[in-house]
Design an enzyme around this catalytic site. Structure first.
Site, PDB file in Angstrom:
ATOM      1  N   HIS A  12      32.184  28.088  37.357  1.00  0.00           N
ATOM      2  CA  HIS A  12      30.745  28.875  37.140  1.00  0.00           C
ATOM      3  C   HIS A  12      30.586  28.891  35.545  1.00  0.00           C
ATOM      4  O   HIS A  12      30.116  30.276  35.352  1.00  0.00           O
ATOM      5  CB  HIS A  12      30.644  29.953  37.923  1.00  0.00           C
ATOM      6  CG  HIS A  12      31.912  30.731  37.656  1.00  0.00           C
ATOM      7  ND1 HIS A  12      32.382  31.693  38.633  1.00  0.00           N
ATOM      8  CD2 HIS A  12      32.449  31.396  36.525  1.00  0.00           C
ATOM      9  CE1 HIS A  12      33.581  32.596  38.220  1.00  0.00           C
ATOM     10  NE2 HIS A  12      33.347  32.249  36.526  1.00  0.00           N
ATOM     11  N   HIS A  59      31.472  39.553  35.350  1.00  0.00           N
ATOM     12  CA  HIS A  59      32.206  39.497  34.085  1.00  0.00           C
ATOM     13  C   HIS A  59      31.775  40.607  33.254  1.00  0.00           C
ATOM     14  O   HIS A  59      31.076  40.762  32.460  1.00  0.00           O
ATOM     15  CB  HIS A  59      31.613  38.057  33.489  1.00  0.00           C
ATOM     16  CG  HIS A  59      32.243  36.915  34.163  1.00  0.00           C
ATOM     17  ND1 HIS A  59      31.432  36.403  35.184  1.00  0.00           N
ATOM     18  CD2 HIS A  59      33.286  35.838  34.081  1.00  0.00           C
ATOM     19  CE1 HIS A  59      32.313  35.282  35.614  1.00  0.00           C
ATOM     20  NE2 HIS A  59      33.124  35.064  34.852  1.00  0.00           N
ATOM     21  N   HIS A 193      41.225  27.003  31.736  1.00  0.00           N
ATOM     22  CA  HIS A 193      40.599  27.622  30.411  1.00  0.00           C
ATOM     23  C   HIS A 193      41.174  28.772  30.240  1.00  0.00           C
ATOM     24  O   HIS A 193      41.388  29.668  30.752  1.00  0.00           O
ATOM     25  CB  HIS A 193      39.010  27.588  30.805  1.00  0.00           C
ATOM     26  CG  HIS A 193      38.542  28.625  31.657  1.00  0.00           C
ATOM     27  ND1 HIS A 193      38.841  28.616  33.021  1.00  0.00           N
ATOM     28  CD2 HIS A 193      37.616  29.706  31.449  1.00  0.00           C
ATOM     29  CE1 HIS A 193      38.106  29.662  33.301  1.00  0.00           C
ATOM     30  NE2 HIS A 193      37.242  30.357  32.377  1.00  0.00           N
ATOM     31  N   GLU A 240      41.128  32.493  37.683  1.00  0.00           N
ATOM     32  CA  GLU A 240      39.939  32.381  38.605  1.00  0.00           C
ATOM     33  C   GLU A 240      40.207  31.509  39.802  1.00  0.00           C
ATOM     34  O   GLU A 240      39.375  31.760  40.757  1.00  0.00           O
ATOM     35  CB  GLU A 240      38.748  31.936  37.971  1.00  0.00           C
ATOM     36  CG  GLU A 240      38.331  32.918  36.774  1.00  0.00           C
ATOM     37  CD  GLU A 240      36.893  32.659  36.012  1.00  0.00           C
ATOM     38  OE1 GLU A 240      36.420  33.302  35.291  1.00  0.00           O
ATOM     39  OE2 GLU A 240      36.554  31.329  36.213  1.00  0.00           O
TER      40      GLU A 240
HETATM   41 FE   LIG Z   1      34.261  33.376  35.145  1.00  0.00          FE
END
Ligand SMILES: [Fe+2]
Length: 316
Positions: A12, A59, A193, A240
């Protein structure tokens, strides 16, 4: 009864949303990413679900660091796009399904998953980017969406095993809902990431591809991955991926992998995407005959029915 027909996982990445919003999808860098979702959009159009459950993380848009629920289920009638610092994304307001969402809340809480019920919430790129990738950019999202926000931004996030078991509880909840609804569940985030620190920009394609393989074939193996392994192998934000296990837990033990896409990078993130079908259920596009001609239930009618069933949350 309602049933989960398929699961979809997708990164996302916020920059994907910015590329859509700023009409940069045809630039070579971004075309490489978006071309991987053309087949997915066709699949989703055929699947034509009645409801989507979207597992994502906020977030610091809806929840600040002052309150961080581990699992927060959106039971509202609608969820506006959040202001993420540059104004809200120009995407449609997400319409919820309060009746099914409240049913899921009741079922999973009675199954001892102490989720947080959220009756007012804005949704950020964690939810809206995957909607764009699978539904395109319509004026209205084609089906109601039930957001499930998971804390993966502040230690301690839930374990992969807990997420997988919550997926199973969600499936049980959906299957005990009396209306004949076809539900698709999304797991979002990842893949490898790391946004900041000495290892910023870390990508681990081997880890990601093994994760995708096992998501289809051996998800229980993934439930044993500890937090430290995610961080070491997939970067700080790779955690995540535990959200994908909620999606997987809601599916059959054996599933049909109908599509996969992986590319590096988008922004500084590895983009992964997979579509898994419950073959024992209704195939996409083959809506059960019983549902044809069924009276379309409007949002207003759903909310009214929901409120009459749950007087404690009646408003006004
Ligand atoms: Fe995220």
């Amino acid at each position: 009864m309602a049933r989960i027909i398929a699961g979809v996982s997708s990164s996302h990445v916020p920059a994907i949303g910015a590329a859509i919003d700023n009409k940069r999808t045809e630039e070579p860098y971004w075309k490489r990413v978006f071309s991987g979702f053309e087949t997915s959009k066709e699949w989703m159009a055929k699947a034509n679900p009645d409801v989507a459950i979207v597992v994502y993380n906020d977030h610091a848009s809806a929840f600040s660091v002052e309150i961080i629920p581990t699992f927060a289920l959106g039971c509202a009638a609608e969820f506006p796009p959040a202001d993420e610092g540059w104004g809200p994304r120009p995407v449609p307001v997400v319409k919820g399904h309060p009746e099914l969402a409240s049913h899921i809340a009741q079922s999973v809480i009675l199954d001892e998953f102490d989720i947080t019920v959220v009756n007012k919430m804005e949704v950020d790129h964690g939810l809206t980017v995957p909607l764009n990738l699978l539904f395109g950019s319509p004026k209205e999202w084609p089906c109601p969406v039930i957001p499930l926000a998971v804390n993966v931004v502040m230690y301690p996030p839930p374990t992969g095993h807990r997420c997988f078991m919550l997926g199973k509880a969600i499936r049980k909840a959906v299957e005990s809902f009396p209306e004949d609804l076809r539900v698709v569940i999304f797991g979002t985030g990842g893949m490898s990431h790391q946004i900041s620190g000495p290892r910023a920009g870390l990508i681990n394609s081997n880890f990601d591809k093994a994760f995708l393989d096992n998501l289809t074939k051996d998800p229980k193996k993934l439930t044993r991955i500890p937090h430290l392994e995610y961080m070491r192998e997939a970067g700080a934000e790779g955690i995540e991926m535990v959200m994908w296990l909620i999606m997987r837990g809601a599916l059959d033990d054996k599933v049909e992998e109908v599509y996969r896409f992986y590319t590096v990078p988008a922004s500084n993130t590895a983009v992964g995407h997979i579509i898994l079908e419950n073959r024992g259920r209704a195939a996409p596009g083959k809506r059960a005959a019983a549902t044809k001609g069924r009276r379309k239930i409007t949002s207003k009618r759903r909310v009214a029915a929901h409120r009459s069933n749950h007087p404690a949350i009646r408003r006004g």
